[in-house]
Design an enzyme around this catalytic site. Structure first.
Site, short mmCIF file in Angstrom:
data_model
loop_
_atom_site.label_atom_id
_atom_site.label_comp_id
_atom_site.label_asym_id
_atom_site.label_seq_id
_atom_site.Cartn_x
_atom_site.Cartn_y
_atom_site.Cartn_z
CE LYS A 36 -0.49 -0.19 4.94
NZ LYS A 36 -1.34 -0.74 6.19
NE ARG A 131 -6.00 -0.05 11.65
CZ ARG A 131 -4.97 0.20 10.76
NH1 ARG A 131 -4.20 0.85 10.18
NH2 ARG A 131 -4.73 -1.35 10.06
C1 LIG Z 1 -0.42 -1.45 6.65
C2 LIG Z 1 -0.92 -2.56 7.24
C3 LIG Z 1 0.21 -3.50 7.47
C4 LIG Z 1 1.54 -3.20 7.02
O1 LIG Z 1 2.22 -2.35 8.14
P1 LIG Z 1 3.69 -1.89 7.81
O2 LIG Z 1 3.94 -1.39 9.25
O3 LIG Z 1 3.94 -1.15 6.54
O4 LIG Z 1 4.47 -3.29 7.84
C5 LIG Z 1 -0.22 -4.94 7.95
N1 LIG Z 1 -1.40 -5.29 8.46
C6 LIG Z 1 -2.53 -4.28 8.20
C7 LIG Z 1 -3.92 -4.51 8.44
C8 LIG Z 1 -2.11 -2.86 7.49
O5 LIG Z 1 -3.37 -2.18 7.46
#
Ligand SMILES: *Cc1c(COP(=O)(O)O)cnc(C)c1O
Length: 355
Positions: A36, A131
């Site tokens: 993302k 969250r």
């Molecule tokens: C963005 C996200 C991740 C990855 O997070 P990083 O800190 O970039 O490794 C993993 N799980 C969920 C649900 C996320 O939204």
């Protein structure tokens, strides 16, 4: 060269992917590659796949759609909870999604049946970050209800921490997750295939060997793209931090005071700015601004340069210690996560890939 530009070193992305996978493998943990931060850009995702990733994950359906077109056979995971209004598209493009709501799961089930597909589900648990996720006491029963839905395959449970509340993953809360996995297994008789222990904030648990046996998946974005874990931003062993570099051009360079002259009101963003009086300094204006990046998320690669601030289209830097820089010079920045996100998302920042 069209500036501002963001250069992406695909070899570093590939090598960082290998470094994270190498860190996780001894614990029996599979790394899901999170795309993302770079909008699911297929060239960067391809570097992750070359580095050994088998499953790609993104929070946005638009990004997953790009990935699906580029990689028809790679399993795709949706990270953000599916919106009730989009369940059909979710089943269409994603093989697996993270979920917490039974109404949405029923809608995913109907869509899966209609499309003749099986949709994989990881049930998210809230262990205190506040969250997404089901409250722990409700997990086994919701898992059981969801497992009855046709077209839905309950693949496991998971957690996400250190995103909203900043709660740090610990051995204790990972054991709590494993406990809930066992309770759900017992109640339903379904073997738990995946226990997904979180994001890059869980990497320190691997580094200090505190991760309990049984956690078998982590979803990693920042750890790969920026090469750091995210609780203290330590470098992942063997990873590079400079896979992304932002470049912007100096469009004005004058020596001026550091405190504005006149009576001060709000700035362009409704904040009342404060200024430290450093006397007269050589100030450079760069052709990039808050519409593209937040100045707090940029780190000048030349440590003789400091950032004063930014407006929508201008970034103002202190060039007093860099006498060689002038109008037309290019200033380079390393990026923090928010800077990478902004630069990737901004249509005004030219993206350059190399390997
Ligand atoms: C963005 C996200 C991740 C990855 O997070 P990083 O800190 O970039 O490794 C993993 N799980 C969920 C649900 C996320 O939204």
């Amino acid at each position: 060269m069209s500036l501002p530009e963001l250069t992406v070193d695909l070899i570093k992305i590939r090598d960082n992917t290998r470094a994270v996978i190498t860190l996780a493998a001894p614990f029996g943990i599979e790394i899901v590659g999170v795309t993302k931060s770079f909008l699911g850009e297929p060239r960067i995702a391809a570097a992750m796949l070359e580095g050994g990733i088998r499953v790609l994950a993104d929070s946005r359906l638009e990004n997953l759609t790009r990935l699906r077109q580029a990689f028809p056979l790679v399993p795709l995971m949706l990270l953000r909870l599916p919106a009730l209004s989009q369940t059909k598209d979710v089943v269409d493009v994603a093989d697996i999604s993270l979920n917490s709501d039974l109404t949405v799961l029923k809608s995913l089930s109907e869509a899966a049946v209609r499309l003749g597909k099986t949709h994989g589900v990881i049930l998210m648990v809230d262990l205190g970050d506040l969250r997404e996720g089901v409250w722990p006491s409700a997990v086994p029963e919701l898992f059981k209800q969801a497992a009855k839905l046709p077209g839905i395959q309950m693949r496991g449970i998971g957690v996400n921490m250190a995103c909203y509340g900043g709660v740090i993953p610990t051995r204790e809360n990972m054991i709590q997750l494993l406990d809930l996995a066992k309770k759900s297994e017992k109640l339903t008789g379904i073997a738990m295939e995946i226990v997904s222990g979180g994001n890059s904030a869980a990497l320190p648990l691997l580094l200090n060997k505190q991760i309990p046996t049984g956690i078998n998946q982590l979803r990693i974005g920042e750890g790969i793209v920026l090469g750091r874990e995210t609780t203290e931003r330590n470098i992942v062993p063997g990873a590079f931090t400079g896979a992304f570099v932002l470049r912007a051009e100096v469009i004005e360079c004058y020596t001026k005071p550091t405190v504005p002259i006149g009576s001060l009101g709000q700035d362009a963003f409704g904040a009342t700015p404060r200024f430290r009086n450093l006397g007269w300094r050589k100030r450079g204006i760069l052709a990039i601004g808050r519409q593209d990046i937040s100045p707090e998320a940029l780190v000048p690669r030349n440590n003789r340069i400091a950032i004063f601030g930014a407006s929508s289209d201008h970034l103002i830097v202190d060039l007093s210690e860099a006498p060689e820089l002038q109008v037309g010079s290019v200033v380079e920045f390393d990026l923090l996560y928010g800077g990478l996100l902004g630069a990737m998302t901004s249509p005004y920042v030219n993206k350059v890939f190399y390997e």
